[in-house]
Write an enzyme that holds these catalytic residues in place. Sequence first.
Site, PDB file in Angstrom:
ATOM      1  N   ASP A  60     -10.430  -7.251  -0.251  1.00  0.00           N
ATOM      2  CA  ASP A  60      -9.459  -7.450   0.840  1.00  0.00           C
ATOM      3  C   ASP A  60      -9.995  -8.412   1.898  1.00  0.00           C
ATOM      4  O   ASP A  60      -9.421  -8.525   2.990  1.00  0.00           O
ATOM      5  CB  ASP A  60      -9.142  -6.106   1.498  1.00  0.00           C
ATOM      6  CG  ASP A  60      -8.265  -5.235   0.608  1.00  0.00           C
ATOM      7  OD1 ASP A  60      -7.131  -5.660   0.331  1.00  0.00           O
ATOM      8  OD2 ASP A  60      -8.717  -4.152   0.187  1.00  0.00           O
ATOM      9  N   HIS A 161      -0.228  -0.999   9.731  1.00  0.00           N
ATOM     10  CA  HIS A 161      -0.803  -1.330  11.033  1.00  0.00           C
ATOM     11  C   HIS A 161       0.299  -1.500  12.077  1.00  0.00           C
ATOM     12  O   HIS A 161       1.458  -1.752  11.726  1.00  0.00           O
ATOM     13  CB  HIS A 161      -1.563  -2.678  10.953  1.00  0.00           C
ATOM     14  CG  HIS A 161      -2.815  -2.624  10.147  1.00  0.00           C
ATOM     15  ND1 HIS A 161      -3.054  -3.478   9.088  1.00  0.00           N
ATOM     16  CD2 HIS A 161      -3.912  -1.845  10.256  1.00  0.00           C
ATOM     17  CE1 HIS A 161      -4.253  -3.209   8.576  1.00  0.00           C
ATOM     18  NE2 HIS A 161      -4.782  -2.231   9.259  1.00  0.00           N
ATOM     19  N   CYS A 248      -2.361 -11.226   9.020  1.00  0.00           N
ATOM     20  CA  CYS A 248      -3.681 -10.743   8.590  1.00  0.00           C
ATOM     21  C   CYS A 248      -4.541 -11.825   7.980  1.00  0.00           C
ATOM     22  O   CYS A 248      -5.747 -11.661   7.861  1.00  0.00           O
ATOM     23  CB  CYS A 248      -3.606  -9.640   7.549  1.00  0.00           C
ATOM     24  SG  CYS A 248      -2.068  -8.936   7.231  1.00  0.00           S
TER      25      CYS A 248
HETATM   26  C1  CIR Z   1      -5.791  -3.111   3.369  1.00  0.00           C
HETATM   27  O1  CIR Z   1      -5.214  -2.112   2.936  1.00  0.00           O
HETATM   28  O2  CIR Z   1      -6.669  -3.052   4.215  1.00  0.00           O
HETATM   29  C2  CIR Z   1      -5.391  -4.451   2.821  1.00  0.00           C
HETATM   30  N1  CIR Z   1      -4.993  -4.307   1.456  1.00  0.00           N
HETATM   31  C3  CIR Z   1      -4.269  -5.060   3.624  1.00  0.00           C
HETATM   32  C4  CIR Z   1      -4.656  -5.406   5.020  1.00  0.00           C
HETATM   33  C5  CIR Z   1      -3.556  -6.063   5.763  1.00  0.00           C
HETATM   34  N2  CIR Z   1      -3.947  -6.398   7.080  1.00  0.00           N
HETATM   35  C6  CIR Z   1      -3.110  -6.456   8.108  1.00  0.00           C
HETATM   36  O3  CIR Z   1      -1.944  -6.122   7.975  1.00  0.00           O
HETATM   37  N3  CIR Z   1      -3.604  -6.811   9.290  1.00  0.00           N
END
Ligand code: CIR
Length: 253
Positions: A60, A161, A248
């Site tokens: 990630d 989030h 992200c």
């Molecule tokens: C996670 O679950 O941490 C990652 N697959 C996705 C993170 C996404 N980040 C965000 O929305 N800021």
Amino acid sequence: MFNQAIVRRPGESLVNGITTAGLGQPDYQLALKQHDAYIQALESCGLTVTVMEAEEDYPDGMFVEDVALLKERCAIVTRPGADARKGETESMARQLAEFFDQIHTVEAPGTVDAGDIKMAGKHFYIGLSERTNAAGAEQVIGFLREHGYDGSTIMISQGLHLKSSVSYLENNKIVVTGELCSKPELARFKAIEIEPEDAYSANSVWVNDRVLVPAGYPVTSEKIKAAGYEIIELDVSEFKKLDGGLSCLSLRF
Ligand code: CIR
């Protein structure tokens, strides 16, 4: 205005990223192409983009927004809520040392994914989620206050989030969906409300008076245009498969 952005290339291990989306496995080659277009979009908004190498140990890792919070001279390295992501901070801290003299670090028992932190001018809203706890939020607010900013928390129960459901477009405007539409903490903003079926597009990104919007959400694009913004639509289907949104994929400062 932002001058800089930091992104990290997706690695081939992205197929092992954390997900609840149920949209199937991401395609690595397509993810790279989408990432290229994302970088170009940031550059077209006037940003200098630093591209960190992929780290295959961290599937990630391209979701760099979660591991740091940056604001002019204030840099905070977080402590991600998911154990599989905690190690992403090491290389990020090294990278940030090239830009910032002082770097704050969230310590245990605090956990913070900065995808839970929405900045609006000098105030930062911190979502208390499955990834971000009160101890982490308290540390972040303490660091922010040292630099003349402030913060407050919002309980969230929907979405990964806080920023999965709300984006700040400057000019006191937000794009917002779901439970956050009725949160008193956000009542002071002019809201562009997004219907539940388009919830993913509530994660749009203001960059120097343009707004990056995920492709495939024409109603959202029209609403943001009607609010006076030039938009750039970007296909991020492969990152959506990992619960990741547009914001992200970069740190902007
Ligand atoms: C996670 O679950 O941490 C990652 N697959 C996705 C993170 C996404 N980040 C965000 O929305 N800021």
